[in-house]
Motif scaffolding. Structure first.
Motif, mmCIF file in Angstrom:
data_model
loop_
_atom_site.group_PDB
_atom_site.id
_atom_site.type_symbol
_atom_site.label_atom_id
_atom_site.label_comp_id
_atom_site.label_asym_id
_atom_site.label_seq_id
_atom_site.Cartn_x
_atom_site.Cartn_y
_atom_site.Cartn_z
ATOM 1 N N LEU A 1 2.650 -6.731 0.662
ATOM 2 C CA LEU A 1 1.991 -6.157 1.836
ATOM 3 C C LEU A 1 2.236 -7.016 3.078
ATOM 4 O O LEU A 1 2.077 -8.245 3.026
ATOM 5 C CB LEU A 1 0.479 -6.041 1.603
ATOM 6 C CG LEU A 1 -0.016 -4.836 0.815
ATOM 7 C CD1 LEU A 1 -1.534 -4.917 0.632
ATOM 8 C CD2 LEU A 1 0.353 -3.539 1.525
ATOM 9 N N GLN B 1 2.752 2.065 4.302
ATOM 10 C CA GLN B 1 2.320 1.460 3.048
ATOM 11 C C GLN B 1 1.501 2.437 2.208
ATOM 12 O O GLN B 1 1.557 2.415 0.973
ATOM 13 C CB GLN B 1 1.505 0.195 3.329
ATOM 14 C CG GLN B 1 2.298 -0.955 3.922
ATOM 15 C CD GLN B 1 3.396 -1.435 2.985
ATOM 16 O OE1 GLN B 1 3.223 -1.459 1.765
ATOM 17 N NE2 GLN B 1 4.529 -1.831 3.547
ATOM 18 N N LEU C 1 -6.556 1.780 3.016
ATOM 19 C CA LEU C 1 -5.365 1.420 2.260
ATOM 20 C C LEU C 1 -5.735 0.577 1.041
ATOM 21 O O LEU C 1 -5.285 0.845 -0.084
ATOM 22 C CB LEU C 1 -4.390 0.660 3.163
ATOM 23 C CG LEU C 1 -3.117 0.132 2.497
ATOM 24 C CD1 LEU C 1 -2.243 1.284 2.018
ATOM 25 C CD2 LEU C 1 -2.343 -0.765 3.468
ATOM 26 N N THR D 1 2.379 0.862 10.270
ATOM 27 C CA THR D 1 2.693 0.110 9.050
ATOM 28 C C THR D 1 1.754 0.498 7.922
ATOM 29 O O THR D 1 2.171 0.654 6.764
ATOM 30 C CB THR D 1 2.597 -1.399 9.321
ATOM 31 O OG1 THR D 1 3.486 -1.760 10.388
ATOM 32 C CG2 THR D 1 2.948 -2.206 8.089
ATOM 33 N N ILE D 2 0.476 0.664 8.244
ATOM 34 C CA ILE D 2 -0.495 1.085 7.232
ATOM 35 C C ILE D 2 -0.125 2.459 6.679
ATOM 36 O O ILE D 2 -0.197 2.702 5.470
ATOM 37 C CB ILE D 2 -1.909 1.097 7.838
ATOM 38 C CG1 ILE D 2 -2.358 -0.324 8.169
ATOM 39 C CG2 ILE D 2 -2.911 1.759 6.885
ATOM 40 C CD1 ILE D 2 -3.680 -0.398 8.914
ATOM 41 N N SER E 1 -3.220 5.293 12.765
ATOM 42 C CA SER E 1 -3.011 5.203 11.319
ATOM 43 C C SER E 1 -2.831 6.565 10.663
ATOM 44 O O SER E 1 -2.674 6.638 9.450
ATOM 45 C CB SER E 1 -4.190 4.479 10.655
ATOM 46 O OG SER E 1 -5.422 5.043 11.051
ATOM 47 N N SER F 1 -0.023 -7.875 8.649
ATOM 48 C CA SER F 1 -0.849 -7.051 9.537
ATOM 49 C C SER F 1 -1.727 -6.063 8.784
ATOM 50 O O SER F 1 -2.687 -5.542 9.352
ATOM 51 C CB SER F 1 0.046 -6.279 10.520
ATOM 52 O OG SER F 1 0.916 -5.393 9.819
ATOM 53 N N THR F 2 -1.420 -5.808 7.508
ATOM 54 C CA THR F 2 -2.225 -4.870 6.729
ATOM 55 C C THR F 2 -3.251 -5.571 5.854
ATOM 56 O O THR F 2 -3.996 -4.904 5.130
ATOM 57 C CB THR F 2 -1.321 -4.012 5.831
ATOM 58 O OG1 THR F 2 -0.665 -4.849 4.870
ATOM 59 C CG2 THR F 2 -0.273 -3.282 6.657
ATOM 60 N N ARG G 1 0.530 -1.500 14.059
ATOM 61 C CA ARG G 1 -0.200 -1.834 12.837
ATOM 62 C C ARG G 1 -0.579 -0.565 12.067
ATOM 63 O O ARG G 1 -0.434 -0.487 10.849
ATOM 64 C CB ARG G 1 -1.452 -2.619 13.203
ATOM 65 C CG ARG G 1 -2.291 -3.080 12.028
ATOM 66 C CD ARG G 1 -3.601 -3.630 12.542
ATOM 67 N NE ARG G 1 -4.350 -4.320 11.513
ATOM 68 C CZ ARG G 1 -5.616 -4.664 11.635
ATOM 69 N NH1 ARG G 1 -6.272 -4.385 12.753
ATOM 70 N NH2 ARG G 1 -6.253 -5.286 10.668
ATOM 71 N N THR H 1 -7.533 -0.837 7.982
ATOM 72 C CA THR H 1 -6.908 -1.292 6.741
ATOM 73 C C THR H 1 -7.750 -0.970 5.515
ATOM 74 O O THR H 1 -7.247 -1.017 4.392
ATOM 75 C CB THR H 1 -6.667 -2.809 6.786
ATOM 76 O OG1 THR H 1 -7.909 -3.468 7.074
ATOM 77 C CG2 THR H 1 -5.657 -3.159 7.860
#
Length: 722
Positions: free
Chosen positions: A473, A420, A498, A416-417, A231, A476-477, A413, A495
């Motif tokens: 969103l 975002q 975030l 993606t976080i 992450s 997965s987040t 994952r 997560t």
């Protein structure tokens, strides 16, 4: 424009012609490829001389065979290396260097020269390990050179630079250094690391770092790439691991120290390390701080990586180091679009990831410290990150085996976080720029009693962006998304930071609205709507914290997280201090006590939460001087500050009851700039205020009543803790 004749790159010439021109070439001041032409037929180039290899240059070539193979400069500027001879004593181990007499040296037969070998000059520094090809081709990760961006307003005008002849490596040598062209408009100056004052200290610093964690270095590297990197992907994992497996000893000391320091936070959670003595992280921090200051004199991408990792420490002083890293990043050209640069593709992706990590750090540091940001949209040309920017070749673990499906899923994952978080940071930065800059403060002060309406008008666009971001969103987040492996082993879930950032952004917006309210002059119904919306946000944020489970608390949390947890408590204290009646003040006091209890329990798994507890206690100390508030019972207003049944009619008309004029709720929404998700309060019959419904809680499970006793709340979160 007239242009001076350029010195062309050497063309193909027969050996006879080279011999005839050698005297002329000695007198030339060579630039670019001309510097690579031999000045004597039998003389090897500098690199072949060091390797003691035969130097072969084919006809028409600018580089010798070996230099072209290794993709390095082929120069003829160094003097021959001193020869060695054996001493007459017959001791094979005693070797002295042949010293060239200088004007200041005493004669060979003088008494000063008849001493022992201790007075003979020190041998030259051993030749460093040559670059591997993957690093030699990069712009920002070369071992013996560093780069600095040539701006458009410097003395080196881009138009004049464009007249320069560049070789096959897009480089051109001139009196002040080496120019490197990355595209038709952007240039860098390359400097040797030896020019910096602290060059040569890296070897000692690297040894000190390794000794501080020995023999647990490989295990800590494994923790880092398993827990932090997914992450916070600012390192090219496979390049790093390949160098590690090849026993490369040229790592950046503060970078390696930063990786170890962060990994030590998960020492107790590793079953193989928990029972062993933990290395001293303070010692590592001292080494990293010294070597990072040295590395900034010769900036590279590894310098940025090291600084960003050091900023993720729970007790890091982020502001001063953040501002330094922004300056270093601009020297490296991280604020530019590198999409078409003549550098390796993987370095383009790495540069973008580091650049956006720096952007996140700058914006959140600006928020939590209340100081101006140093990155402006007008000078930020970095393109948005895509999946291609995370590309790795044959991803394997530190153990040299291919990643499992579960590990690959967690890596995706985390990426993606990270993406975002970049989008959320841009919205948060817009909130700060809209409401907290000096120009915005002047506008609101000049508006006087109309400041709240002006703030609400400006709030609507950014509030809609925030709501749309949350609604879009990826699954997965989400906090409730599955985080189990195939063997039902619980993985850490990053997560949390975030979603905490989301609540901090919302609170930062509503905090400015609450600060603008003036009970004596603000429209009573507008006052009620604003405080009701703020209350909804506070309750949602506190319930989010209540629902954090161990896999969330033990995961990686971004550097601003400890302040973001604190901002929730600060917002509650603000609502307590500005409550119009004693009943509402008591409500916030109860919720803050409840929130403090939650943080103190959670801090056993996330030590940085101790800071939030301390700040809550400091706020309560300030509220001790708060004057007693009047009761609102006689005003027919509930303890939450909301009109009770009958005080506002359900539809039509304009009568005023209980001192609050009856208004159309949705019309007020549109006129004053509130986004649709603030229309959670609907006037209607009922005995008293029972809290607000919030779509934000849907992802965390079944919603719980917001107005519940502390005992009930505590028992509801016990299931999440051992």
């Amino acid at each position: 424009m007239p242009r001076a004749p350029l010195v062309p790159i050497a063309a193909a010439r027969p050996h006879k012609q080279l011999a005839q021109e050698k005297d002329n070439l000695i007198k030339l001041k060579t630039i670019g490829a001309v510097a690579n032409i031999r000045t004597r037929r039998e003389r090897p180039c500098d690199a072949c001389r060091r390797r003691k290899s035969r130097c072969v240059i084919h006809e028409g070539a600018a580089l010798c065979v070996l230099c072209e193979f290794h993709k390095q400069d082929c120069t003829f500027v160094q003097s021959p290396q001193p020869r060695k001879r054996k001493l007459d004593t017959g001791e094979k181990s005693n070797v002295v260097m042949k010293k060239r007499p200088a004007a200041s040296d005493p004669p060979a037969n003088s008494p000063q020269n008849s001493s022992t070998t201790a007075k003979i000059s020190k041998p030259p520094r051993p030749v460093e390990q040559k670059d591997t090809s993957i690093l030699a081709e990069t712009l920002g990760l070369q071992r013996r050179r560093h780069c600095r961006y040539v701006g458009r307003t410097t003395a080196l005008d881009p138009t004049l630079i464009g007249l320069t002849q560049f070789d096959m490596r897009n480089e051109s040598t001139f009196d002040l250094g080496t120019l490197r062209k990355v595209n038709e408009h952007e240039y860098f100056t390359m400097y040797p690391d030896e020019d910096s004052q602290t060059y040569g200290d890296d070897a000692d610093a690297l040894n000190a770092v390794e000794q501080a964690v020995s023999p647990y270095g490989p295990a800590l590297i494994d923790i880092y790439f398993r827990t932090i990197h997914p992450s916070f992907p600012i390192i090219q994992e496979q390049v790093f691991l390949d160098r590690l497996r090849n026993h490369d000893r040229n790592f950046n000391p503060p970078l390696l120290a930063g990786m170890y320091i962060l990994a030590l936070n998960w020492w107790a959670q590793d079953p193989k390390l928990a029972s062993l003595p933990k290395p001293d992280s303070k010692k590592l921090e001292e080494i990293a701080s010294r070597s990072l200051a040295s590395a900034m004199q010769r900036p590279k991408l590894s310098t940025m990586q090291a600084g960003l990792l050091m900023l993720q420490r729970p007790d890091a002083d982020s502001w001063s180091l953040t501002t330094q890293l922004i300056a270093v990043g601009q020297e490296l050209g991280l604020h530019l679009d590198c999409s078409d640069w003549a550098i390796p593709v993987w370095e383009r992706g790495l540069r973008k990831r580091i650049a956006w990590a720096l952007y996140i750090q700058d914006k959140w540091s600006s928020l939590v410290h209340g100081r101006p940001s140093h990155i402006f949209a007008a000078n930020w040309a970095v393109k948005p990150i895509t999946d291609d920017d995370f590309a790795e070749d044959a991803p394997v673990t530190t153990r040299g085996v291919h990643k499992s499906e579960a590990e690959a899923t967690e890596t995706a994952r985390g990426q993606t976080i990270f993406m975002q978080m970049i989008s959320l940071t841009a919205i948060m930065a817009e909130v700060v720029d809209t409401f907290y800059t000096q120009s915005a403060i002047r506008d609101f002060d000049a508006a006087g009693p109309h400041a709240t309406r002006l703030i609400l008008e400006r709030a609507k666009p950014v509030q809609i962006k925030l709501k749309d971001w949350f609604a879009a969103l990826p699954h997965s987040t989400r906090m409730a998304s599955s985080n189990l492996t195939d063997n039902t082993t619980t993985l850490l879930s990053p997560t949390g930071y975030l979603h905490l950032g989301y609540f901090a952004t919302e609170i930062t917006l509503h905090r400015r609205i609450i600060q603008s309210l003036r009970p004596a002059s603000t429209d009573p119904y507008l006052l009620h709507i604003c405080r009701a919306a703020a209350k909804t946000r506070l309750i949602s944020a506190m319930d989010f914290v209540n629902r954090l489970r161990p896999e969330h608390l033990r995961a990686f949390w971004y550097s601003a997280s400890k302040i973001n947890f604190t901002l929730i408590g600060t917002f509650g204290s603000l609502l307590w201090a500005t409550a119009p009646g004693q009943e509402e003040a008591d409500f916030y006091r109860t919720r803050l006590l409840e929130y403090r209890w939650t943080l103190s329990v959670s801090s056993k798994r996330a030590g940085f939460l101790d800071y939030a507890v301390q700040m809550l206690d400091a706020s309560r100390g300030m509220l001790a001087n708060l004057a007693e508030k009047p009761s609102l019972a006689q005003k027919r207003v509930s303890s939450a500050g909301v009109p009770v049944s009958g005080s506002v009619a359900s539809s039509g008309g304009g009568a005023a009851v209980g001192g609050l004029p009856r208004r159309n709720h949705r019309a007020m929404d549109s006129r004053d700039g509130y986004a649709p998700h603030l229309r959670t309060y609907t006037p209607g019959p009922g005995p008293a205020f029972e809290g607000f419904a919030s779509e934000l809680l849907d992802q965390y499970g079944e919603p719980e009543p917001h107005l519940i006793s502390p005992i009930t709340t505590h028992s509801s979160i016990d299931d999440g803790f051992e």
